[in-house]
Scaffold this active site. Structure first.
Site, PDB file in Angstrom:
ATOM      1  N   LYS A   1      -7.451 -19.909   6.020  1.00 46.74           N
ATOM      2  CA  LYS A   1      -7.999 -20.758   6.944  1.00 46.74           C
ATOM      3  C   LYS A   1      -8.516 -20.117   7.964  1.00 46.74           C
ATOM      4  CE  LYS A   1      -6.955 -24.590  10.044  1.00 46.74           C
ATOM      5  NZ  LYS A   1      -5.731 -25.443  10.440  1.00 46.74           N
TER       6      LYS A   1
ATOM      7  N   LYS B   1      -3.470 -17.877   8.301  1.00 50.10           N
ATOM      8  CA  LYS B   1      -4.258 -18.813   9.255  1.00 50.10           C
ATOM      9  C   LYS B   1      -4.770 -17.799  10.453  1.00 50.10           C
ATOM     10  CE  LYS B   1      -3.972 -22.815  12.004  1.00 50.10           C
ATOM     11  NZ  LYS B   1      -3.150 -24.137  12.339  1.00 50.10           N
TER      12      LYS B   1
END
Ligand code: PBG
Length: 327
Positions: free
Chosen positions: A250, A197
């Site tokens: 992400k 992330k």
């Protein structure tokens, strides 16, 4: 006539031939639909994400019913928590009567087979707007935070969550959550780890939606540097070793090479999150008539699948499912 060159166009000559030669498939089976909820009354549209709202619990039930009708059977919940319930230690995150556990119980009572994914992180509950506990010197504390995240995960599992999804990026949280879930008897609850992330500006609209922007500083001491891909391999190795069932990259669109690299480094299913800013870009261009929404959305989702994602978290889940079904 002598043929001196290859003719790849033969495999594109009709829709039937193209279908035979197609390498990547997109269907609603691959989607997880993120939903924002709040404790207010009514659904409140989110300015920077046209088409998305903070839903009240009745609104949530209606939206999920619609999603199921469209063929989308997995959702992930994000709570907008009342300012008065936020604190520096984020205690509300493991309140069994909190918004998320109440929402899960209502959903599961009506649709026991709906796949409910929950987000584990402190930012919606933190008066500092960070994913963890902040020290008096402004550091986000790792191990103290992990202890709270483990409680949050157990609280969500108790309410009926199927998949727990830590998005906080603290070190060691997957193992601690796995241990806490097992100790509480939730051996069948899965962990979908936000593995790679990145500290991305594409989360802007999401933070508007939840009022969860950091009150000071940024998230760069825990979320990854967007310039790095080898570092993602370290995160994959750690999450795998700690017991993650699925890993995530992400954002998705600007990080397709990371999705590919993660795909090649693990046998686990790989998820990718087409985040709020990616949605906002596509939506804004579509609303202005600058892009053909259906075509660009399906193309971008196909690109994410082609890069190696098994699962896609997308605010377009319902619309895309309908487009895929109805043409
Ligand atoms: C919070 C969280 C964020 C997103 C998912 N979980 C925001 C952040 O890390 O600041 C972003 C999702 C999106 O932008 O759509 N831990």
């Amino acid at each position: 006539m002598l043929h001196l060159f290859d003719r790849p166009r033969r495999n594109r000559k009709s829709s039937w031939v193209r279908a035979m030669a197609r390498e990547t498939h997109l269907s609603a089976d691959h989607f997880i639909y993120p939903l924002f909820i709040h404790d207010g009354v009514g659904n409140v549209p989110i300015q920077s994400m046209p088409g998305c709202s903070r839903l009240d619990l009745d609104g949530l039930m209606t939206e999920v019913e619609g999603a199921l009708n469209d063929g989308v059977g997995a959702i992930v919940l994000f709570p907008a928590v009342d300012e008065s319930l936020k604190s520096s230690l984020g205690e509300e995150s493991y309140n069994p009567e909190g918004l998320v556990p109440r929402a899960i119980r209502r959903l599961k009572a009506k649709w026991p087979t709906l796949t409910v994914v929950t987000d584990v992180a402190l930012d919606p509950y933190s008066s500092d707007g960070h994913d963890g506990i902040v020290s008096p010197y402004g550091r986000v504390l790792n191990d103290e935070t992990v202890a709270v995240l483990a409680k949050q995960a157990v609280c969500q599992a108790e309410a009926g969550a199927d998949i727990i999804s830590p998005s906080d990026m603290m070190d060691g949280r997957v193992g601690a959550i796995r241990e806490a879930l097992d100790a509480a008897g939730y051996t069948e609850v899965s962990i979908l780890a936000y593995t790679a992330k990145y500290a991305s500006a594409f989360y802007g609209p999401f933070r508007d939606a939840l009022d969860s922007a950091p009150r000071f500083g940024d998230k760069k001491t825990y979320q990854m540097d967007p310039a790095n891909v080898r570092e993602a391999m370290r995160e994959v190795a750690a999450d795998e070793a700690e017991g993650a069932d699925m890993v995530m990259v992400k954002p998705a669109g600007p990080f397709l090479d990371v999705i590919r690299a993660v795909r090649e480094s693990t046998p686990l299913p790989v998820a990718a999150y087409q985040v709020s800013g990616e949605y906002a870009m596509l939506k804004a261009a579509a609303l202005n008539g600058w892009l053909d929404e259906k075509k660009v959305v399906l193309e971008s989702l196909t690109g994410i699948r082609r890069a190696g994602a098994d699962v896609i978290l997308t605010y377009y889940a319902r619309q895309a499912a309908r487009w895929l079904r109805n043409g």
